[in-house]
Design a protein around this motif. Structure first.
Motif, PDB file in Angstrom:
ATOM      1  N   LYS A   1      35.185  29.593  40.755  1.00  0.00           N
ATOM      2  CA  LYS A   1      36.478  29.527  40.085  1.00  0.00           C
ATOM      3  C   LYS A   1      36.736  28.194  39.395  1.00  0.00           C
TER       4      LYS A   1
ATOM      5  N   GLY B   1      39.359  32.434  46.583  1.00  0.00           N
ATOM      6  CA  GLY B   1      38.276  31.563  46.998  1.00  0.00           C
ATOM      7  C   GLY B   1      38.670  30.425  47.904  1.00  0.00           C
TER       8      GLY B   1
ATOM      9  N   HIS C   1      32.011  30.813  44.762  1.00  0.00           N
ATOM     10  CA  HIS C   1      33.202  31.491  44.255  1.00  0.00           C
ATOM     11  C   HIS C   1      33.395  31.271  42.761  1.00  0.00           C
TER      12      HIS C   1
END
Length: 169
Positions: A117, A52, A115
């Motif tokens: 994360k 990411g 993303h």
């Protein structure tokens, strides 16, 4: 304004060369060597697809086409015992004062959120850099306070720690 994913091309390297000017690096410890700039270009291009992390050129309409106005990106950093995203940006002098940095950072935050994360994004502008601190404010970051920061290696500076939560805790 749109974000263009970084590539290892002469055009992208040219933007980094322009960013390496004294007026663009005075809050970052000064210009780097030409070799360091070339290494940075390769490193930025390599970020694409790595968990990411991303670097982008900030592109704006100009003369019937587009012009590269600056850079914006995010990457992982260990900060106070946690892994967070760190965001950074720069806008070339002729494009400053138009709100491009805040718009680019806002678009970057949406990219980081997609993303999924890391929940937190931090930015660390020098305490005496009103423009970058203003970008953080406009993009919705929360000021946590001043911190001693080493950047580049061997150069210590006083920075503000700004934090943005991509989603609620």
């Amino acid at each position: 304004m749109r974000l263009e994913l970084w590539q290892d091309t002469p055009e992208h390297l040219g933007l980094l060369v322009r960013h390496n000017a004294p007026e663009m690096t005075d809050h970052l410890g000064g210009p780097e060597t030409d070799e360091k700039v070339r290494e940075r270009n390769v490193r930025y291009a390599a970020l694409a697809g790595k968990d990411g992390r991303r670097m982008f050129r900030i592109m704006v309409p100009a003369d019937g086409g587009e012009a590269a106005a600056g850079t914006v990106g995010y990457w992982e950093r260990e900060w106070h015992g946690a892994t967070v995203w760190e965001a950074g940006w720069g806008v070339l002098p002729e494009f400053q004062g138009r709100g491009l940095a805040a718009a680019a950072v806002t678009a970057l935050l949406a990219e980081a959120k997609a993303h999924g994360k890391h929940r937190l994004v931090h930015a660390y502008p020098a305490v005496d850099h009103p423009a970058s601190n203003g970008v953080c404010r406009k993009a919705g970051f929360t000021l946590l306070g001043a911190e001693q920061f080493e950047y580049p290696v061997g150069h210590f500076m006083q920075c503000n720690d700004w934090q943005y939560a991509l989603w609620p805790a």
